[in-house]
Design an enzyme around this catalytic site. Structure first.
Site, short mmCIF file in Angstrom:
data_model
loop_
_atom_site.label_atom_id
_atom_site.label_comp_id
_atom_site.label_asym_id
_atom_site.label_seq_id
_atom_site.Cartn_x
_atom_site.Cartn_y
_atom_site.Cartn_z
CG ASP A 1 11.25 -17.55 -0.18
OD1 ASP A 1 11.66 -16.37 -0.13
OD2 ASP A 1 11.97 -18.55 0.07
CG ASN B 1 10.31 -12.76 5.52
OD1 ASN B 1 9.66 -13.60 4.91
ND2 ASN B 1 11.59 -12.57 5.32
CD GLU C 1 11.73 -5.74 0.94
OE1 GLU C 1 11.75 -4.89 1.85
OE2 GLU C 1 12.63 -6.59 0.78
CG ASP D 1 9.33 -1.89 -0.91
OD1 ASP D 1 10.45 -2.41 -1.03
OD2 ASP D 1 8.70 -1.84 0.18
#
Length: 268
Positions: free
Chosen positions: A159, A150, A185, A142
Site C-alpha cells: 500500500d 508485496n 497495481e 503497471d
C-alpha cells in the site's frame, strides 16, 4: 393696572388692540381646546402591542421580508403568520441543502480511490466519452513485479508503494492531464490536447520519476524502489471513439512488459 390708566380701558373695544387685530386675521395664538391636547391615535397602541408580540427578525430574514413585502415598519410590515411560516420552512430548506451536499459528497467519494485519493475507474468511464473528438492520448501503467514487492514487504508495504507511485504520477504529469487508479497495481493517465510525441515525452518523465523515488513505510523505513511499464496510445482522427483506448493501451502495456519492463511502448 395703574390707576392713572384706568380711564383708558374703555377706549378699547372688542377686536381692537394687537390681539384684537390678530383675532380678526385668524392668526391669534389660542391654546388648544382641552379635547385636542395630547390626543393619541388609537391605532398607535395596537401597533406597539403588535410589535411586542412579533418575534425578533434577524438580518437575513429581514432582508428577505423587506424584498418581498417592503419596509418592515407600519402597514407594510408582514403579518406574524408569514414570519412563522418562514420559520417552519427554514428547517425544510436546510434539510434539503444538507441532503444535496451529502449526495454530492457521496458521488465524489464513489469516484475517488480510497487508498491513493486518485480518481477511480468509474470516473474514467465518465470522462472518456466527454473528450470524444478531441486530440487525446491515453496510457495504461503497471507497477513491475508488484507481487514480489508485496511478498517481501507485506500488504502494508505494498500500500505504501502504491501511494508513493500515485503521488509521483500526479505530481509529474501536466496540469491538464488526469491520473486514475485503474485497479490493483494499475494506473491510467488521460492526456488532453496532445500529440503522441508530446504524450510519450510526459510518460518517459513519469517513468524516470517513479524509478528514482525511494519508497518509505508508514514508520519511516526505506522499502527501496519500484519501476513501471507504460502502454501509450492516441486518437488518430476526430471521429475515432475513445471507448477503444483502454484496450489498445493495455495491448501496448503487454508489449512493454514483454520487452523487459520499465519502459514506455507506443501502441497502434
Amino acid at each position: 393696572l395703574q390707576p392713572e390708566h384706568a380711564d383708558r380701558i374703555d377706549q378699547f373695544g372688542n377686536g381692537t388692540g394687537r390681539n384684537g387685530s390678530a383675532e380678526r386675521r385668524g392668526a391669534v395664538d389660542r391654546p388648544p381646546e382641552p379635547t385636542q391636547r395630547r390626543r393619541r391615535d388609537p391605532r398607535r397602541s395596537e401597533v406597539l402591542a403588535e410589535r411586542r408580540r412579533r418575534p425578533e427578525v434577524g438580518p437575513p430574514l429581514r432582508c428577505f421580508l423587506r424584498h418581498h413585502h417592503g419596509e418592515l415598519d407600519g402597514a407594510a410590515q408582514p403579518a406574524v403568520l408569514e414570519i412563522e411560516t418562514l420559520g417552519h420552512l427554514a428547517p425544510i430548506v436546510g434539510s434539503a441543502l444538507n441532503a444535496a451536499e451529502e449526495h454530492q459528497s457521496a458521488v465524489t467519494d464513489a469516484e475517488r480511490d480510497g487508498l491513493t485519493s486518485l480518481l477511480n475507474r468509474r470516473r474514467l468511464d465518465r470522462d472518456l466519452p466527454a473528450v470524444e473528438g478531441a486530440p487525446i492520448a491515453f496510457a495504461m501503467i503497471d507497477v513491475d513485479h508488484f507481487k514480489r514487492f508485496n511478498d517481501v514487504h507485506g500488504h502494508q508495504g505494498g500500500d505504501d508503494a502504491l501511494r508513493t507511485v500515485a503521488t509521483v504520477l500526479a505530481e509529474t504529469v501536466r496540469t491538464t492531464d488526469v491520473v486514475y487508479r485503474y485497479g490493483g497495481e494499475e494506473f491510467s493517465v488521460l492526456l488532453r490536447d496532445t500529440t503522441t510525441e508530446q504524450a510519450e515525452e510526459v510518460l518517459e518523465r513519469v517513468r524516470d520519476a517513479v524509478e528514482t523515488t525511494e519508497i518509505y513505510s508508514s514508520d519511516g523505513r526505506s522499502l527501496g524502489h519500484v519501476t513501471i511499464s507504460v502502454g501509450l496510445v492516441a486518437t488518430s482522427t476526430e471521429q475515432e471513439s475513445t471507448s477503444t483506448l483502454p484496450d489498445r493501451a493495455d495491448k501496448a502495456l503487454y508489449d512493454a512488459k514483454a520487452e523487459g519492463r520499465n519502459r514506455v511502448v507506443v501502441g497502434s
